[in-house]
Design a protein around this motif. Sequence first.
Motif, mmCIF file in Angstrom:
data_model
loop_
_atom_site.group_PDB
_atom_site.id
_atom_site.type_symbol
_atom_site.label_atom_id
_atom_site.label_comp_id
_atom_site.label_asym_id
_atom_site.label_seq_id
_atom_site.Cartn_x
_atom_site.Cartn_y
_atom_site.Cartn_z
ATOM 1 N N ARG A 30 -77.832 44.336 -39.171
ATOM 2 C CA ARG A 30 -77.170 43.086 -39.556
ATOM 3 C C ARG A 30 -75.689 43.319 -39.797
ATOM 4 N N ARG A 31 -74.889 42.438 -39.287
ATOM 5 C CA ARG A 31 -73.444 42.475 -39.508
ATOM 6 C C ARG A 31 -72.946 41.065 -39.684
ATOM 7 N N SER A 32 -71.948 40.903 -40.502
ATOM 8 C CA SER A 32 -71.257 39.621 -40.534
ATOM 9 C C SER A 32 -70.459 39.471 -39.249
ATOM 10 N N GLN A 47 -70.794 34.508 -41.839
ATOM 11 C CA GLN A 47 -69.870 35.287 -42.673
ATOM 12 C C GLN A 47 -69.674 34.598 -44.014
ATOM 13 N N TRP A 48 -69.664 35.405 -45.052
ATOM 14 C CA TRP A 48 -69.465 34.958 -46.441
ATOM 15 C C TRP A 48 -67.994 35.181 -46.780
ATOM 16 N N LEU A 49 -67.275 34.093 -46.980
ATOM 17 C CA LEU A 49 -65.842 34.186 -47.277
ATOM 18 C C LEU A 49 -65.519 33.436 -48.568
ATOM 19 N N THR A 50 -64.465 33.914 -49.220
ATOM 20 C CA THR A 50 -63.914 33.115 -50.312
ATOM 21 C C THR A 50 -62.513 32.625 -49.921
ATOM 22 N N GLU A 51 -61.689 33.526 -49.412
ATOM 23 C CA GLU A 51 -60.311 33.207 -49.052
ATOM 24 C C GLU A 51 -59.620 32.520 -50.254
ATOM 25 N N ALA A 85 -68.930 30.358 -55.218
ATOM 26 C CA ALA A 85 -69.374 31.739 -54.964
ATOM 27 C C ALA A 85 -68.984 32.162 -53.554
ATOM 28 N N ARG A 133 -69.609 48.651 -38.636
ATOM 29 C CA ARG A 133 -68.666 48.822 -39.747
ATOM 30 C C ARG A 133 -69.101 50.068 -40.499
ATOM 31 N N ARG A 157 -70.287 52.331 -43.249
ATOM 32 C CA ARG A 157 -71.096 52.081 -44.451
ATOM 33 C C ARG A 157 -71.068 53.308 -45.339
HETATM 34 C C1 LIG Z 1 -67.960 37.394 -52.462
HETATM 35 C C2 LIG Z 1 -67.370 37.837 -51.153
HETATM 36 C C3 LIG Z 1 -66.219 37.252 -50.693
HETATM 37 C C4 LIG Z 1 -65.652 37.657 -49.490
HETATM 38 N N1 LIG Z 1 -64.519 37.080 -49.080
HETATM 39 C C5 LIG Z 1 -63.923 37.518 -47.970
HETATM 40 C C6 LIG Z 1 -62.688 36.949 -47.555
HETATM 41 O O1 LIG Z 1 -62.155 36.055 -48.191
HETATM 42 N N2 LIG Z 1 -62.120 37.438 -46.421
HETATM 43 C C7 LIG Z 1 -62.707 38.452 -45.685
HETATM 44 O O2 LIG Z 1 -62.149 38.873 -44.666
HETATM 45 N N3 LIG Z 1 -63.885 38.987 -46.047
HETATM 46 C C8 LIG Z 1 -64.501 38.551 -47.166
HETATM 47 N N4 LIG Z 1 -65.691 39.087 -47.555
HETATM 48 C C9 LIG Z 1 -66.286 40.161 -46.727
HETATM 49 C C10 LIG Z 1 -67.167 39.668 -45.610
HETATM 50 O O3 LIG Z 1 -68.018 38.626 -45.961
HETATM 51 C C11 LIG Z 1 -68.060 40.800 -45.143
HETATM 52 O O4 LIG Z 1 -68.435 41.584 -46.195
HETATM 53 C C12 LIG Z 1 -67.410 41.702 -44.166
HETATM 54 O O5 LIG Z 1 -66.934 40.925 -43.121
HETATM 55 C C13 LIG Z 1 -68.434 42.752 -43.622
HETATM 56 O O6 LIG Z 1 -69.695 42.247 -43.682
HETATM 57 P P1 LIG Z 1 -71.041 42.961 -43.208
HETATM 58 O O7 LIG Z 1 -71.153 44.196 -43.994
HETATM 59 O O8 LIG Z 1 -72.076 41.924 -43.558
HETATM 60 O O9 LIG Z 1 -70.920 43.188 -41.746
HETATM 61 C C14 LIG Z 1 -66.285 38.684 -48.734
HETATM 62 C C15 LIG Z 1 -67.464 39.263 -49.206
HETATM 63 C C16 LIG Z 1 -67.999 38.853 -50.399
HETATM 64 C C17 LIG Z 1 -69.276 39.508 -50.873
#
Ligand SMILES: Cc1cc2nc3c(=O)[nH]c(=O)nc-3n(C[C@H](O)[C@H](O)[C@H](O)COP(=O)(O)O)c2cc1C
Length: 201
Positions: free
Chosen positions: A17-19, A141-145, A166, A181, A183
């Motif tokens: 699994r990857r984002s 993908q889980w982002l906050t930005e 969240a 990626r 790990r």
């Molecule tokens: C709470 C949280 C917020 C995140 N916010 C961002 C963000 O704003 N920008 C970003 O590039 N990655 C952000 N990430 C990281 C990505 O979601 C992700 O971890 C990364 O792309 C690698 O993911 P993978 O290990 O699932 O492949 C965030 C992760 C978490 C847990």
Amino acid sequence: MYPENRLEDALGRLGQRRSVKAMDICEPGPGPDDLQMILTIGARVPDHGKLGPWRFICFQDDARIDFGNILAERYKDLNPEAKPKNIVAERNRLTRAPVVVCVVADVKPHAKIPEWEQQLSVGAVCQNILVAASLAGYAAQWLTEWYAFDPVINGALQLLSSERVAGFIYLGSAAEKPAERVRPELQDRLTHWSAPKDTNT
Ligand SMILES: Cc1cc2nc3c(=O)[nH]c(=O)nc-3n(C[C@H](O)[C@H](O)[C@H](O)COP(=O)(O)O)c2cc1C
């Protein structure tokens, strides 16, 4: 019972699994049934005290553009010298994916359940969404930005004063498999506890 071969599929998928970066996410997104399934599984998390300290706000179709316009206006206010291309990027933020789910946490002081545990539950919801989406064949993908932390944007989301974002989870499909990626090595993070040796005996 989960069929054996599906279980192998699931473990294989989770093992890889990857984002997928939001900018690389494309159509199709999950339709109503798949989205309901993903969010239902998403919310099936350990939750001490059955508080369910989360809710979801879903963005699809033109709602993504309407919200993007609000992001662009706020971005301009915060960055009066902003370049036009950056303002356009804000306007298009949510259109990077067909579906965006904002996971809202409502963590409050509780007589028995520490806030830390409530936060962990909401984090588990976000991760469960990623896992469910991945097993269903979607990219996520889980982002906050910046906009997850902005009070004006929180107002546009109509968050209560006890609520905070969240994450925004971008959902759709991937045209290409994302690169691996790095790990952490499990052996660097794993110890086996044993009772300290009693040096007096
Ligand atoms: C709470 C949280 C917020 C995140 N916010 C961002 C963000 O704003 N920008 C970003 O590039 N990655 C952000 N990430 C990281 C990505 O979601 C992700 O971890 C990364 O792309 C690698 O993911 P993978 O290990 O699932 O492949 C965030 C992760 C978490 C847990």
